[in-house]
Design a protein around this motif. Structure first.
Motif, PDB file in Angstrom:
ATOM      1  N   ILE A   1      16.271  -4.843   0.318  1.00 33.27           N
ATOM      2  CA  ILE A   1      16.170  -3.685   0.443  1.00 33.27           C
ATOM      3  C   ILE A   1      15.577  -3.593  -0.093  1.00 33.27           C
ATOM      4  N   SER A   2      14.673  -3.826  -1.523  1.00 29.95           N
ATOM      5  CA  SER A   2      13.954  -4.105  -2.230  1.00 29.95           C
ATOM      6  C   SER A   2      12.351  -3.489  -1.253  1.00 29.95           C
ATOM      7  N   MET A   3      12.611  -4.636  -0.532  1.00 29.24           N
ATOM      8  CA  MET A   3      11.417  -4.291   0.521  1.00 29.24           C
ATOM      9  C   MET A   3      10.268  -3.580   1.825  1.00 29.24           C
TER      10      MET A   3
ATOM     11  N   PHE B   1       8.419   0.541  -8.722  1.00 28.69           N
ATOM     12  CA  PHE B   1      10.295   0.134  -8.640  1.00 28.69           C
ATOM     13  C   PHE B   1      10.411  -0.561  -7.823  1.00 28.69           C
ATOM     14  N   ALA B   2      10.058  -0.430  -6.548  1.00 27.09           N
ATOM     15  CA  ALA B   2      10.732  -2.091  -5.731  1.00 27.09           C
ATOM     16  C   ALA B   2       9.982  -3.099  -6.239  1.00 27.09           C
ATOM     17  N   CYS B   3       9.483  -3.413  -6.483  1.00 27.07           N
ATOM     18  CA  CYS B   3       8.197  -4.436  -6.124  1.00 27.07           C
ATOM     19  C   CYS B   3       8.699  -5.227  -7.783  1.00 27.07           C
ATOM     20  N   ALA B   4       9.147  -4.272  -8.553  1.00 25.65           N
ATOM     21  CA  ALA B   4       9.437  -5.281  -9.994  1.00 25.65           C
ATOM     22  C   ALA B   4      10.294  -6.343  -9.917  1.00 25.65           C
ATOM     23  N   ASN B   5      10.850  -6.971  -9.495  1.00 25.76           N
ATOM     24  CA  ASN B   5      11.907  -8.577  -9.276  1.00 25.76           C
ATOM     25  C   ASN B   5      11.738  -8.995  -8.520  1.00 25.76           C
ATOM     26  N   ILE B   6      10.786  -8.402  -7.091  1.00 28.63           N
ATOM     27  CA  ILE B   6      10.271  -9.522  -6.170  1.00 28.63           C
ATOM     28  C   ILE B   6      10.412 -10.655  -7.036  1.00 28.63           C
TER      29      ILE B   6
ATOM     30  N   CYS C   1       0.849  -7.556   3.230  1.00 33.23           N
ATOM     31  CA  CYS C   1       1.387  -8.307   2.386  1.00 33.23           C
ATOM     32  C   CYS C   1       3.346  -8.087   2.356  1.00 33.23           C
ATOM     33  N   ALA C   2       3.059  -6.776   2.034  1.00 34.60           N
ATOM     34  CA  ALA C   2       4.883  -6.358   1.675  1.00 34.60           C
ATOM     35  C   ALA C   2       6.055  -6.463   2.993  1.00 34.60           C
ATOM     36  N   ILE C   3       5.015  -5.881   4.449  1.00 33.74           N
ATOM     37  CA  ILE C   3       5.854  -6.528   5.542  1.00 33.74           C
ATOM     38  C   ILE C   3       5.632  -8.162   5.514  1.00 33.74           C
ATOM     39  N   TYR C   4       4.852  -8.919   4.705  1.00 29.06           N
ATOM     40  CA  TYR C   4       5.115 -10.895   4.734  1.00 29.06           C
ATOM     41  C   TYR C   4       6.454 -10.631   4.355  1.00 29.06           C
ATOM     42  N   LEU C   5       6.532 -10.299   2.944  1.00 27.07           N
ATOM     43  CA  LEU C   5       7.630  -9.898   1.697  1.00 27.07           C
ATOM     44  C   LEU C   5       9.263  -9.994   2.267  1.00 27.07           C
ATOM     45  N   LEU C   6       9.091  -8.756   3.607  1.00 24.89           N
ATOM     46  CA  LEU C   6       9.959  -8.427   4.575  1.00 24.89           C
ATOM     47  C   LEU C   6      11.144  -9.223   5.133  1.00 24.89           C
ATOM     48  N   LEU C   7       9.977  -9.884   6.029  1.00 24.48           N
ATOM     49  CA  LEU C   7      10.128 -10.603   6.814  1.00 24.48           C
ATOM     50  C   LEU C   7      11.160 -12.321   6.393  1.00 24.48           C
ATOM     51  N   CYS C   8      10.082 -12.769   4.710  1.00 24.12           N
ATOM     52  CA  CYS C   8      10.558 -14.074   3.456  1.00 24.12           C
ATOM     53  C   CYS C   8      11.778 -13.370   2.999  1.00 24.12           C
ATOM     54  N   SER C   9      12.442 -12.108   3.320  1.00 19.82           N
ATOM     55  CA  SER C   9      13.630 -11.761   2.702  1.00 19.82           C
ATOM     56  C   SER C   9      14.454 -11.863   3.723  1.00 19.82           C
TER      57      SER C   9
END
Length: 382
Positions: A277-279, A307-312, A369-377
């Motif tokens: 959800i965050s990503m 706010f969204a990336c604070a806990n990743i 970077c964010a798209i990769y993290l979304l895929l990683c999730s």
């Protein structure tokens, strides 16, 4: 063996995350050192480079060192190095002494990030680790957010910003003594030290590889937003450099709030779902950031991203530590190597910006970077 979990044991470990936040003083320092010694941007930018490069060099060796001397002793080594680093500008303030200061601070922060996260796993239950790591990141965010205010306090009450260094040295000394006086049982048996090849070989596990790249990109995203935000505001809104810096303060404030709220959410709900959800939110906000010209909308989007990336970072780190628990020290060293993304991604952003001719180039790199993290999730299964 059941781990003991008491607030008196947990607090000095969590306080170490405040010391971890001292690395973010490099932003304040680079601007002030550039002004004090009339430096070019290139020379001033060597300060953050001298800090971040050590994450690439020392992270894996630190993980190996922990197998020999234990996690608490490794944390204490970082505290001693931090104190020494903070005292150098007090003795001799020059451009070169500042380079040495941030080199030592980078080494100390590398050792601290590698050792403190797994030490936390010795004082909390496994199911509480993600929430505890997020709490640690919240405390680190407070440290990062308070840096400019401590610098302002130093100027008002002591006449110059350099007084921030002995203040930080004193706070680190408190952390050292508090942790030293706190007995912490490291329950796992000291394992035979892994070789460098064996540690790097952990990347053959696809999940560990995905998570390592996740650390690299979330740190790159974080440093990238800090770097790009003022430039976006200056380019699109005609703001001065001083006015544009408020955008970074908003990012830090929202990241701090996100870490605080995330610590509670992650103690109750799945970190995997929270990651997704965050990503999704972060990717949507960064996509909009490519186009919006109004100051208020830019600041709102920057806040949402923070706010969204604070806990990743803490989610990824927790998943990695629990992936191969018996290799926690080596995993920690390997993951923190990815913090070098804070040096790599801004360089790519600069090249992209020069090629595109505007800050859209920087935002595109951060969005990637964010798209990769979304895929990683979705790729990583707990």
């Amino acid at each position: 063996m059941q781990k003991k979990h008491s607030i008196s044991t947990l607090l000095p470990v969590l306080f170490g995350f405040f010391i971890m936040g001292f690395c973010d003083v490099v932003g304040i320092a680079s601007n002030n050192v550039r002004k004090d010694f009339d430096l070019s941007d290139t020379l001033a930018n060597f300060l953050p480079f001298m800090l971040f490069i050590w994450f690439f060099i020392f992270s894996v060796p630190t993980g190996m060192l922990m197998n020999k001397i234990g996690r608490k002793k490794t944390v204490q080594i970082s505290n001693v190095l931090t104190i020494v680093a903070m005292l150098i500008p007090v003795i001799n303030y020059s451009y070169y002494s500042c380079l040495i200061t941030f080199a030592l601070l980078g080494i100390a922060n590398t050792i601290l990030q590698v050792s403190l996260n797994p030490l936390l796993s010795n004082v909390v239950k496994p199911e509480q680790l993600t929430s505890a790591l997020t709490t640690g990141q919240f405390i680190k965010a407070i440290s990062s957010f308070s840096g400019p205010f401590i610098a302002s306090f130093a100027v008002v009450h002591f006449g110059n910003w350099q007084t921030i260094f002995p203040i930080f040295a004193g706070i680190t000394l408190v952390s050292f003594l508090w942790l030293q006086l706190t007995p912490i049982k490291e329950y796992e048996e000291k394992s035979q030290a892994s070789s460098f090849k064996e540690v790097v070989g952990l990347l053959s596990d696809k999940t560990i590889l995905y998570l390592f790249l996740g650390i690299l990109f979330i740190v790159g995203l974080d440093v990238g937003i800090n770097t790009a935000t003022p430039r976006i505001l200056m380019e699109r809104c005609g703001m001065s450099a001083e006015e544009a810096n408020y955008g970074v303060s908003i990012y830090f404030a929202c990241r701090t709030a996100g870490a605080f709220i995330g610590a509670f959410i992650l103690s109750k709900f799945s970190s995997s779902g929270f990651f997704k959800i965050s990503m999704i939110i972060a990717v949507a906000a960064l996509t909009l950031l490519l186009f919006v010209p109004e100051k208020i909308l830019i600041l709102i989007l920057i806040g949402i991203i923070g706010f969204a990336c604070a806990n990743i970072f803490s989610i990824i780190f927790s998943i990695a530590l629990q992936r191969i628990p018996q290799k926690g020290n080596e995993i920690s060293g390997l993951m923190i190597t990815g913090v070098a993304g804070g040096a790599l991604i801004p360089i790519i952003m600069g090249v992209s910006t020069d090629f595109v001719g505007s800050q859209i180039g920087s935002v595109l790199v951060i969005l990637a970077c964010a798209i990769y993290l979304l895929l990683c999730s979705f790729l990583v299964k707990r």
